[in-house]
Scaffold this active site. Structure first.
Site, PDB file in Angstrom:
ATOM      1  N   HIS A   4       0.837  -1.204   0.000  1.00 28.44           N
ATOM      2  CA  HIS A   4       0.000   0.000   0.000  1.00 28.44           C
ATOM      3  C   HIS A   4       0.872   1.255   0.000  1.00 28.44           C
ATOM      4  O   HIS A   4       0.672   2.166  -0.811  1.00 28.44           O
ATOM      5  CB  HIS A   4      -0.914  -0.025   1.235  1.00 28.44           C
ATOM      6  CG  HIS A   4      -1.735   1.205   1.422  1.00 28.44           C
ATOM      7  ND1 HIS A   4      -3.106   1.185   1.380  1.00 28.44           N
ATOM      8  CD2 HIS A   4      -1.400   2.503   1.663  1.00 28.44           C
ATOM      9  CE1 HIS A   4      -3.565   2.415   1.578  1.00 28.44           C
ATOM     10  NE2 HIS A   4      -2.538   3.234   1.764  1.00 28.44           N
ATOM     11  N   GLU A   5       1.847   1.295   0.909  1.00 26.57           N
ATOM     12  CA  GLU A   5       2.705   2.479   1.021  1.00 26.57           C
ATOM     13  C   GLU A   5       3.687   2.578  -0.144  1.00 26.57           C
ATOM     14  O   GLU A   5       3.925   3.675  -0.665  1.00 26.57           O
ATOM     15  CB  GLU A   5       3.438   2.481   2.361  1.00 26.57           C
ATOM     16  CG  GLU A   5       2.525   2.503   3.582  1.00 26.57           C
ATOM     17  CD  GLU A   5       1.491   3.625   3.581  1.00 26.57           C
ATOM     18  OE1 GLU A   5       1.732   4.691   2.964  1.00 26.57           O
ATOM     19  OE2 GLU A   5       0.425   3.434   4.189  1.00 26.57           O
ATOM     20  N   HIS A  23       2.155   4.151  -3.185  1.00 30.32           N
ATOM     21  CA  HIS A  23       2.103   5.624  -3.177  1.00 30.32           C
ATOM     22  C   HIS A  23       3.371   6.214  -3.794  1.00 30.32           C
ATOM     23  O   HIS A  23       3.304   7.135  -4.618  1.00 30.32           O
ATOM     24  CB  HIS A  23       1.938   6.155  -1.750  1.00 30.32           C
ATOM     25  CG  HIS A  23       0.566   6.009  -1.196  1.00 30.32           C
ATOM     26  ND1 HIS A  23      -0.546   6.598  -1.758  1.00 30.32           N
ATOM     27  CD2 HIS A  23       0.123   5.327  -0.104  1.00 30.32           C
ATOM     28  CE1 HIS A  23      -1.618   6.301  -1.040  1.00 30.32           C
ATOM     29  NE2 HIS A  23      -1.241   5.526  -0.031  1.00 30.32           N
TER      30      HIS A  23
END
Length: 164
Positions: free
Chosen positions: A69-70, A73
């Site tokens: 998820h991170e 980004h």
């Protein structure tokens, strides 16, 4: 403990590089995050911050979902620039296409709230407990006065504390 997470970050980058057929600059990985957030991607600093307590308590899901998820980004930022939404189409494309994961915005980890000490102040009124935070208690010790709204008398520290 951190080796597994760093290894997962690297694996996520290798997956993105294979998918997009280009290289990505690796971020600095930090474990200096507390509170309710599991992870934070700082786009302009190329920095990933992770919450070590939540990682320790939820390691399997953390490695499977939070790390990609991170990383997604930062990959989205390097691919598409700064004009994209944090959880917009570009980020979702990376989550689904590269990592084959649902683009969930929030974690569901149980987060323990830290205990807070309240300092009990009173006035002459019956049943007049006023729980002060440590910050407000400190202000009283420096000379600030607080008055009861009913009797207009100053609130006085009772010497009691309560943990919430």
């Amino acid at each position: 403990m951190h080796e597994q997470l760093n290894s997962r970050v690297e694996t996520c980058y290798l997956q993105a590089e294979t998918f997009f057929k280009r290289t990505f600059k690796r971020p600095v990985v930090s474990f200096q995050l507390r509170g309710q957030k599991a992870g934070v991607a700082h786009l302009h600093e190329n920095l990933l911050r992770f919450n070590p307590q939540l990682y320790q308590e939820n390691a399997e899901d953390f490695l499977r979902q939070t790390v990609p998820h991170e990383v997604a980004h930062l990959v989205a930022h390097q691919l598409f620039g700064g004009g994209i939404q944090p959880h917009g189409e570009e980020w979702q494309l990376i989550m689904r296409g590269v990592y084959e994961l649902p683009p969930n915005r929030c974690h569901t980890y149980a987060v323990q709230r830290r205990s807070v000490i309240r300092y009990i102040y009173r006035c002459p009124c019956p049943d007049s407990d006023f729980p002060f935070t440590s910050q407000r208690h400190s202000m009283v010790r420096k000379g600030r006065r607080y008055l009861c709204r009913r009797c207009r008398e100053p609130l006085m520290f009772s010497g009691e504390t309560r943990t919430e």
